[in-house]
Design a protein around this motif. Sequence first.
Motif, PDB file in Angstrom:
ATOM      1  N   VAL A  17      68.225  64.079  33.741  1.00  0.00           N
ATOM      2  CA  VAL A  17      66.963  64.472  32.639  1.00  0.00           C
ATOM      3  C   VAL A  17      67.058  62.824  32.151  1.00  0.00           C
ATOM      4  CG1 VAL A  17      66.152  65.163  30.967  1.00  0.00           C
ATOM      5  CG2 VAL A  17      66.980  66.959  32.239  1.00  0.00           C
ATOM      6  N   VAL A  18      66.057  62.648  32.845  1.00  0.00           N
ATOM      7  CA  VAL A  18      66.445  60.890  32.123  1.00  0.00           C
ATOM      8  C   VAL A  18      65.053  60.392  31.024  1.00  0.00           C
ATOM      9  CG1 VAL A  18      66.377  58.371  32.000  1.00  0.00           C
ATOM     10  CG2 VAL A  18      67.351  60.175  33.725  1.00  0.00           C
ATOM     11  N   SER A  19      65.012  59.411  29.639  1.00  0.00           N
ATOM     12  CA  SER A  19      64.026  59.838  28.822  1.00  0.00           C
ATOM     13  C   SER A  19      64.401  58.762  28.605  1.00  0.00           C
ATOM     14  CB  SER A  19      63.336  60.882  28.636  1.00  0.00           C
ATOM     15  OG  SER A  19      63.645  61.122  27.411  1.00  0.00           O
ATOM     16  N   ASP A  20      63.369  57.970  27.113  1.00  0.00           N
ATOM     17  CA  ASP A  20      63.593  56.615  26.095  1.00  0.00           C
ATOM     18  C   ASP A  20      63.858  57.686  24.916  1.00  0.00           C
ATOM     19  OD1 ASP A  20      61.509  58.814  25.636  1.00  0.00           O
ATOM     20  OD2 ASP A  20      60.256  56.489  25.770  1.00  0.00           O
ATOM     21  N   GLY A  21      64.135  59.087  25.261  1.00  0.00           N
ATOM     22  CA  GLY A  21      64.783  60.363  23.975  1.00  0.00           C
ATOM     23  C   GLY A  21      64.132  60.698  23.242  1.00  0.00           C
ATOM     24  N   ARG A  22      62.897  60.609  22.873  1.00  0.00           N
ATOM     25  CA  ARG A  22      61.416  60.680  22.725  1.00  0.00           C
ATOM     26  C   ARG A  22      61.151  62.757  22.294  1.00  0.00           C
ATOM     27  NH1 ARG A  22      56.082  57.757  23.436  1.00  0.00           N
ATOM     28  NH2 ARG A  22      57.561  57.520  25.562  1.00  0.00           N
ATOM     29  N   ALA A  23      61.566  62.757  21.835  1.00  0.00           N
ATOM     30  CA  ALA A  23      61.581  64.808  21.924  1.00  0.00           C
ATOM     31  C   ALA A  23      60.590  65.350  22.851  1.00  0.00           C
ATOM     32  CB  ALA A  23      61.355  65.354  20.336  1.00  0.00           C
ATOM     33  N   GLY A  24      59.976  64.698  22.703  1.00  0.00           N
ATOM     34  CA  GLY A  24      58.187  65.632  23.436  1.00  0.00           C
ATOM     35  C   GLY A  24      57.883  65.364  24.897  1.00  0.00           C
ATOM     36  N   ILE A  25      58.691  63.957  25.635  1.00  0.00           N
ATOM     37  CA  ILE A  25      59.397  63.285  26.312  1.00  0.00           C
ATOM     38  C   ILE A  25      60.255  63.862  27.184  1.00  0.00           C
ATOM     39  CG2 ILE A  25      59.369  61.287  27.969  1.00  0.00           C
ATOM     40  CD1 ILE A  25      56.611  61.576  27.183  1.00  0.00           C
ATOM     41  N   ILE A  85      65.361  63.297  37.438  1.00  0.00           N
ATOM     42  CA  ILE A  85      64.045  63.636  35.972  1.00  0.00           C
ATOM     43  C   ILE A  85      63.890  63.267  35.447  1.00  0.00           C
ATOM     44  CG2 ILE A  85      63.106  65.671  35.500  1.00  0.00           C
ATOM     45  CD1 ILE A  85      64.881  67.829  36.620  1.00  0.00           C
ATOM     46  N   ALA A  86      62.732  62.240  35.204  1.00  0.00           N
ATOM     47  CA  ALA A  86      62.230  61.062  34.554  1.00  0.00           C
ATOM     48  C   ALA A  86      60.993  61.497  34.300  1.00  0.00           C
ATOM     49  CB  ALA A  86      62.630  60.110  35.208  1.00  0.00           C
ATOM     50  N   ALA A  87      61.175  60.565  32.573  1.00  0.00           N
ATOM     51  CA  ALA A  87      59.671  61.266  32.573  1.00  0.00           C
ATOM     52  C   ALA A  87      59.342  60.035  31.422  1.00  0.00           C
ATOM     53  CB  ALA A  87      59.223  62.775  31.468  1.00  0.00           C
ATOM     54  N   GLY A  88      58.343  59.375  31.466  1.00  0.00           N
ATOM     55  CA  GLY A  88      58.020  58.589  30.375  1.00  0.00           C
ATOM     56  C   GLY A  88      58.034  56.963  30.944  1.00  0.00           C
ATOM     57  N   ARG A  89      57.695  55.893  30.557  1.00  0.00           N
ATOM     58  CA  ARG A  89      57.350  55.112  31.712  1.00  0.00           C
ATOM     59  C   ARG A  89      58.827  53.964  31.331  1.00  0.00           C
ATOM     60  NH1 ARG A  89      56.620  49.939  28.442  1.00  0.00           N
ATOM     61  NH2 ARG A  89      55.312  48.282  29.878  1.00  0.00           N
ATOM     62  N   ALA A  90      59.831  53.878  29.637  1.00  0.00           N
ATOM     63  CA  ALA A  90      60.299  53.606  29.750  1.00  0.00           C
ATOM     64  C   ALA A  90      61.287  53.749  31.254  1.00  0.00           C
ATOM     65  CB  ALA A  90      61.423  54.237  28.842  1.00  0.00           C
ATOM     66  N   VAL A 109      62.443  62.720  40.593  1.00  0.00           N
ATOM     67  CA  VAL A 109      61.093  63.627  40.263  1.00  0.00           C
ATOM     68  C   VAL A 109      61.018  62.963  39.244  1.00  0.00           C
ATOM     69  CG1 VAL A 109      60.507  65.534  39.502  1.00  0.00           C
ATOM     70  CG2 VAL A 109      62.170  65.924  41.178  1.00  0.00           C
ATOM     71  N   GLN A 110      59.331  62.262  39.239  1.00  0.00           N
ATOM     72  CA  GLN A 110      59.520  61.828  38.209  1.00  0.00           C
ATOM     73  C   GLN A 110      57.897  62.871  37.330  1.00  0.00           C
ATOM     74  OE1 GLN A 110      59.947  58.795  36.919  1.00  0.00           O
ATOM     75  NE2 GLN A 110      59.087  58.395  35.713  1.00  0.00           N
ATOM     76  N   LEU A 111      57.901  62.768  36.563  1.00  0.00           N
ATOM     77  CA  LEU A 111      56.554  64.061  35.462  1.00  0.00           C
ATOM     78  C   LEU A 111      55.715  62.687  35.116  1.00  0.00           C
ATOM     79  CD1 LEU A 111      59.255  66.273  33.049  1.00  0.00           C
ATOM     80  CD2 LEU A 111      58.199  65.655  35.658  1.00  0.00           C
ATOM     81  N   GLN A 112      54.651  63.435  34.794  1.00  0.00           N
ATOM     82  CA  GLN A 112      53.518  62.565  34.417  1.00  0.00           C
ATOM     83  C   GLN A 112      53.138  61.900  35.411  1.00  0.00           C
ATOM     84  OE1 GLN A 112      55.041  60.431  30.403  1.00  0.00           O
ATOM     85  NE2 GLN A 112      54.833  62.769  29.791  1.00  0.00           N
ATOM     86  N   ASP A 113      51.893  60.975  34.897  1.00  0.00           N
ATOM     87  CA  ASP A 113      51.554  59.703  35.806  1.00  0.00           C
ATOM     88  C   ASP A 113      52.379  58.813  35.719  1.00  0.00           C
ATOM     89  OD1 ASP A 113      49.795  58.524  37.160  1.00  0.00           O
ATOM     90  OD2 ASP A 113      47.915  59.496  36.421  1.00  0.00           O
ATOM     91  N   PRO A 114      52.928  58.557  36.811  1.00  0.00           N
ATOM     92  CA  PRO A 114      53.605  56.678  36.675  1.00  0.00           C
ATOM     93  C   PRO A 114      52.862  55.861  36.561  1.00  0.00           C
ATOM     94  CG  PRO A 114      54.180  58.156  38.821  1.00  0.00           C
ATOM     95  CD  PRO A 114      53.057  58.620  37.872  1.00  0.00           C
ATOM     96  N   ARG A 115      51.718  56.197  37.328  1.00  0.00           N
ATOM     97  CA  ARG A 115      50.533  54.765  37.149  1.00  0.00           C
ATOM     98  C   ARG A 115      51.343  53.579  38.216  1.00  0.00           C
ATOM     99  NH1 ARG A 115      46.624  55.690  33.331  1.00  0.00           N
ATOM    100  NH2 ARG A 115      46.965  56.903  31.705  1.00  0.00           N
ATOM    101  N   VAL A 116      51.765  54.170  38.809  1.00  0.00           N
ATOM    102  CA  VAL A 116      52.360  53.563  40.188  1.00  0.00           C
ATOM    103  C   VAL A 116      52.291  54.474  41.542  1.00  0.00           C
ATOM    104  CG1 VAL A 116      54.041  52.081  38.978  1.00  0.00           C
ATOM    105  CG2 VAL A 116      54.646  54.020  40.301  1.00  0.00           C
TER     106      VAL A 116
END
Length: 334
Positions: A17-25, A85-90, A109-116
């Motif tokens: 699970v990959v993110s910038d660490g923000r809890a909501g993401i 599993i990744a989420a967020g623009r970062a 797997v990319q969560l949210q709309d990656p806008r690409v």
Amino acid sequence: MESPVNALPASPLRVWVVSDGRAGIENQGLGLAEALGALRPIALSVKRIGWRGQMGALPWWLNPAPLRALAPGADIAPPWPDIWIAAGRATLPLSLRMRRWSKGQTFVVQLQDPRVPAGAFDLVIPPKHDRLQGENVVPIVGAPHRVTPARLAADYARFEDQLALLPRPRVAVLIGGKSKAFGLSAERAAAMAHEIELPVAQEGGSVMVTFSRRTPDDAKALLSARLRHLPGLIWDGEGDNPYFAFLAAADYVLVTEESTNMTTEAASTGKPVFILKMEGESLKFRLYHEELERLGAARPFGGAFHSWTYEPLAETERAAAEVLRRFDDRAGNG
């Protein structure tokens, strides 16, 4: 034929699970991973990334060597996982290259709309109100989350001494804050406190209030002061957050309209969910709330409580089953 989501592999699937660490993401990714773990054995790793200098502020295409640009401690290196599993623009500079780095072995797997273009990933799981479509797109109502009956029961047990004797109806009040589309001024917070206070007092109930990191300080202070005289508990941000315990104990849930995470989590409980109006407007969020109303999960708050029943949302579980189905199909295990 045995269902692929129940067919046990020889060893646990390695899931990052990959993110910038923000809890909501991060919690969106963790929610999906934990739902995978309920269907299959997994070995879960949580990766929190950051970027050197100003690289994090640049578009992904201006980060041509992302592994070298990562801030220390990210721990993004082979051996690569089975499921990313990744989420967020970062995360985009990494997610967009993971299939090439892993020679197609990692299911991305990319969560949210990656806008690409969604074809850059194996699967994209956006909220339905983003209106993203494609062969490898599985839209869900709201966002993946970590609310399960077991988690609610466990957290309620931790706070039972403080919650069990609260008078009913118990009203969980989940307050968010400023976002791109919405705001929460002191004036709106005062009106919101009045809207909550009257029906709770009239029914002889209690409140269980929690705030997010985005709640403005003046709004938080005002809501706390105006609701403090009611029976209940207002979390002051110190110690463990009783958020899940509040959901478990609640008869009704009030949640501010700007938070996809909190409304989805509330709607997964099967309890009546009322949406609190903030300042601002958003077509996407209006579509989201209309979908929740269509499913019977949530209604606008009109200053009074009433009960109804509905089938709790299980979108995280549905998304997890789809991840495994497609993972197995690609691996030839279906």
